[in-house]
Design an enzyme around this catalytic site. Sequence first.
Site, mmCIF file in Angstrom:
data_model
loop_
_atom_site.group_PDB
_atom_site.id
_atom_site.type_symbol
_atom_site.label_atom_id
_atom_site.label_comp_id
_atom_site.label_asym_id
_atom_site.label_seq_id
_atom_site.Cartn_x
_atom_site.Cartn_y
_atom_site.Cartn_z
ATOM 1 N N ASN A 821 0.773 -1.238 0.000
ATOM 2 C CA ASN A 821 0.000 0.000 0.000
ATOM 3 C C ASN A 821 0.805 1.289 0.000
ATOM 4 O O ASN A 821 0.276 2.331 -0.370
ATOM 5 C CB ASN A 821 -0.930 0.024 1.225
ATOM 6 C CG ASN A 821 -1.963 -1.069 1.198
ATOM 7 O OD1 ASN A 821 -2.588 -1.301 0.178
ATOM 8 N ND2 ASN A 821 -2.131 -1.759 2.306
ATOM 9 N N TYR A 822 2.059 1.254 0.442
ATOM 10 C CA TYR A 822 2.783 2.505 0.670
ATOM 11 C C TYR A 822 4.074 2.660 -0.123
ATOM 12 O O TYR A 822 4.590 3.764 -0.231
ATOM 13 C CB TYR A 822 3.089 2.662 2.164
ATOM 14 C CG TYR A 822 1.866 3.003 2.970
ATOM 15 C CD1 TYR A 822 1.431 4.311 3.083
ATOM 16 C CD2 TYR A 822 1.112 2.015 3.587
ATOM 17 C CE1 TYR A 822 0.296 4.630 3.800
ATOM 18 C CE2 TYR A 822 -0.024 2.321 4.305
ATOM 19 C CZ TYR A 822 -0.425 3.635 4.410
ATOM 20 O OH TYR A 822 -1.563 3.942 5.114
ATOM 21 N N ILE A 823 4.639 1.590 -0.631
ATOM 22 C CA ILE A 823 5.890 1.674 -1.381
ATOM 23 C C ILE A 823 5.591 1.558 -2.866
ATOM 24 O O ILE A 823 4.978 0.585 -3.311
ATOM 25 C CB ILE A 823 6.863 0.557 -0.955
ATOM 26 C CG1 ILE A 823 7.260 0.730 0.514
ATOM 27 C CG2 ILE A 823 8.096 0.562 -1.833
ATOM 28 C CD1 ILE A 823 8.113 -0.405 1.048
#
Length: 1019
Positions: A821-823
């Site tokens: 979700n974030y990288i």
Amino acid sequence: MNSIQVKNEPMLASFASTSTNGKAKRSAKPSLFSGSEVSSDDDEEKPLAKRPKVEDSDSDAPLTSTVSSQNGVQKRSGSSNNDDNDDDSDSDSDAPLTALVKKSNGSDDDEDDDDDDDEGDDDDEEDDDDDDDDDDKPLSKSSKSNRKPPKTMSITGSGEKKWDVLIHKGPRFPDPYQPLPKDVKLKYDGRPVDLPWQTEEIAMFYAVKLETQHAQNAIFNRNFFDDFKTDLKKYPPRDGTQIKSFDKLDFRDMYNYWRSLKDAELERKKALAPSARKREIEERKAEETKWKICLVDGVEQRVGNVNVEPPGLFLGRGAHPKAGKVKRRISPGDITINHSADHPAPQPPAGMGDWAEVVEKKDVTWLAYWKENINGQYKYVFLDATSNFKTNSDREKFEKARKLDTVVKQIRRDVNKNLKSKVRHERQIATIVWLIDNFSLRAGNEKGEDEAETYGVCSLRCEHAQIKMPDTIHLEFLGKDSMKFEEDLKITNPDVFKNIAMFLKSNGMKDKSGNYVRKKPSDPIFCAPESGSGKMQPLQPNSVNQFLSKYMKGLSAKVFRTYNASVTFQGLLEQTEEWLKSRPNAAEREINQTNLRLAYNEANRQVAILCNHQKTVNPMLLNRNLERTQDKIFQIRYEIMKEQQKILTFHKVSELKKEFKVKEHPFMKQFDKIMQKQDLDAEKVKQYEEQMISDKKSKLESTFKRQQSELQYQLEQKGLTGDDGTPKKGKKAKNVEEEVRSSIKGFKDKKQVDEELKALNETAKRLEKERKTNKSQATSCNFVSSAKKILSKYEMIKKQEAELVNKNNTSDVALSTSKLNYIDPRITLAWLKEWDDRLSDLGQGKAAPKKKVKKEEEENDIKPKKKDAKGAASKKRAAKTGLANSTGDSEKMELGLQVMNISQFFANALQKKFKWAASGDDGRDISAKWVFVKDAQSKMRKLDSAERKGQKGGSMAAMTDAADSKEAQPKVNCVLKKQTSADRKMSKPIKAVDKTEESDDDLSSDSSDDEDKPLAAVV
């Protein structure tokens, strides 16, 4: 508006659950809360609630009168359009909206309906959807007396048409409950209880969890029993038993029956011929495919999780207060379908009633939704992560985070300026943004008393924080999904530290005597007076996003987390070579695939800690991992002992030292280690050897049975068996049987199996003799070969021990959540390409021999061969055009890697989800030189928490800090170390405020003005 009756009762196959009048309703559009979708995909589509706008016109007016709810309280107008509301969702704002959203937390991770949740790998965190959309929802009131049901709006989308034609089969329902046999009963106080099926099913929910950690949880047991008693009032025992005490309940017979069914099914599968098992799996997948495919404007698209969650007990995550509550069975009457009006809508299962409503909403992408009863969340069926809607959403999310790089310096300058503002509201917002930016904390929301009490920066209470002079804040609270956050945060900015200390003491208001009102432990740290009551409430995350959206449309706290996670990850990967060079031994310093993967996982681990991505620790799983590792290490030491036994049987130590000189045989430097006695327990050695022989016999016999079953199955398929199942006679039949035998991999007849069993018996006798005499029964011994084997096995022990340490260190860290979700996935792909090229240059680019062996084996396997050179066409196209990923030849990305294996970094599901990432900014195949941002190492975030979650040997980030300590922005100067329970016990009790005189003096000594005093509250 017509009401839809939600059916909470479970159902039998003959039981039909309907809406109020037994028919589907075409009612007015129902009102919904924002919720979570059923699939494990990213929640980027979920819309944010419309929020009230805070007027700031008089935000700097001091409050000079007594604290009251009369004049001087900030007024809040109705919702208004602003940038944050327009674009705060990173993609389609198409899920139903609410005017006021009850924060729904504690997404259930118990999709399983048995105790297998404790048997799986805890690293499988792909279902941990870690969105922070909740950060942007308005707060619910905490006052019990003032709480009101939330106001809702009708279903709305973004207004932009997403599709013209949408055709699908709707959600898939779990099987109905099958009552237990009459001789299997719940027992109460030692006596069987005759339950109706409705309450028997609920009792069974608990029975299947009997041997799991959940049954040891007092909250879980209490919540289950409360719900069970409620259902017993509706459906009491037929024999009149009064159930009043949980401790008198006995679920053992029910558990044993359920376990017997599971074991019988497992045995059935084992007994199946491999081809029959494969056919069974293919038929099941074909049936699932019917549900998993829908048509969007004539194009087939995969649907996410179409299964309606089965009823059971809510497990929750972390210390969830609702663990153990009964998840009710969902019926068609609870579900709204989104479908093209000019095509027949999907039909619900026969006998289960009609849908609650069928709508045609072309500006949304959900296919269906319903409400679950635990947290009041609405769950959605969306398209799969590989669909166009989702892939576009992912790309837009990361591009928005990249765009933040153009304004982040200005934001940080303004934040530093506002940290000294005379306006309390501005100073609070600046402090919150600084904390979010530097520590990747979530903005968070306050919860109502009927919800899980979880927090973020905006909703923190004074009791969650403790000042530790001179520059540390201790935070301890339940974060998202009830996961505990407990850290000592070193505040490098003195203004931030001073502000937090100030906000902990007072809200800026004065009492009748003119003295500043001291805060209570339950008061919010960051607060503003609530409209009407004048009571101080936590600052809404919306206030933070309103501040951020001034710099970039759609900028929110979550975008900051995505930006910092990706930037830090890129910066860490850029230090891969330096990190490898810093490893403690030569083997770890080698540049190869294994060590590169370790470097990658180390970077992933640090970003996961940066984002506080935790997962529920499963002590049973940890204990099993420990036992398995100990068993493997014992096995390796046993093998070392047997090699040593062989050496000592045929050689004398003194002669070996004379014959094998260190100069010609370098391994002799470790001769003492080679001959070091293992000190294994004799009884344990005996048990191990006996078990080893027994296991080999069992495997041999089971393989024989499986091969015979396969032979029988294939002969039946060819019509070569009689009515009694025996093979037909005749030359032709015999020839075909021989062909079938030769096609079965490793086929052995009864005679061969008997010979091998006899050989195993001889081996058992030989081992017994070796135990008694301590002499090897081998015919000879090659010392050099045995010595090298022993040394290699010591290395195997090191790897096992390191793997155990790694698992323990990451037992509460969800590595995959940040990756999912974030990288930005393009960071990984560019890194893979870079190192693939370098390894090829180092001569490591030749194909591994394993693949050749695999192909040779497949020729004799009973299973059909896989398609050869699946990516060959893509590689040829890539060589000519540079566009290997420009067509839909494969669901997975094609990178043309020669050495590195992408599957070790991205599982198949992620390769499908992130196939778009294989293309760079120019639309061509991504280059090894692609970067998320330039100069990432200078922009990496600080990570204090990793100082206590360190890993021996150091981290990449520690080198960054040592190399350039002059950077204004603190870097990840850390090593990773797992926090132990002893560490937590040593933590000091939390205080609302540090009230020591020294603290007050320290806070005011460096300022000539009144910045250290409580600022006037906004009015």
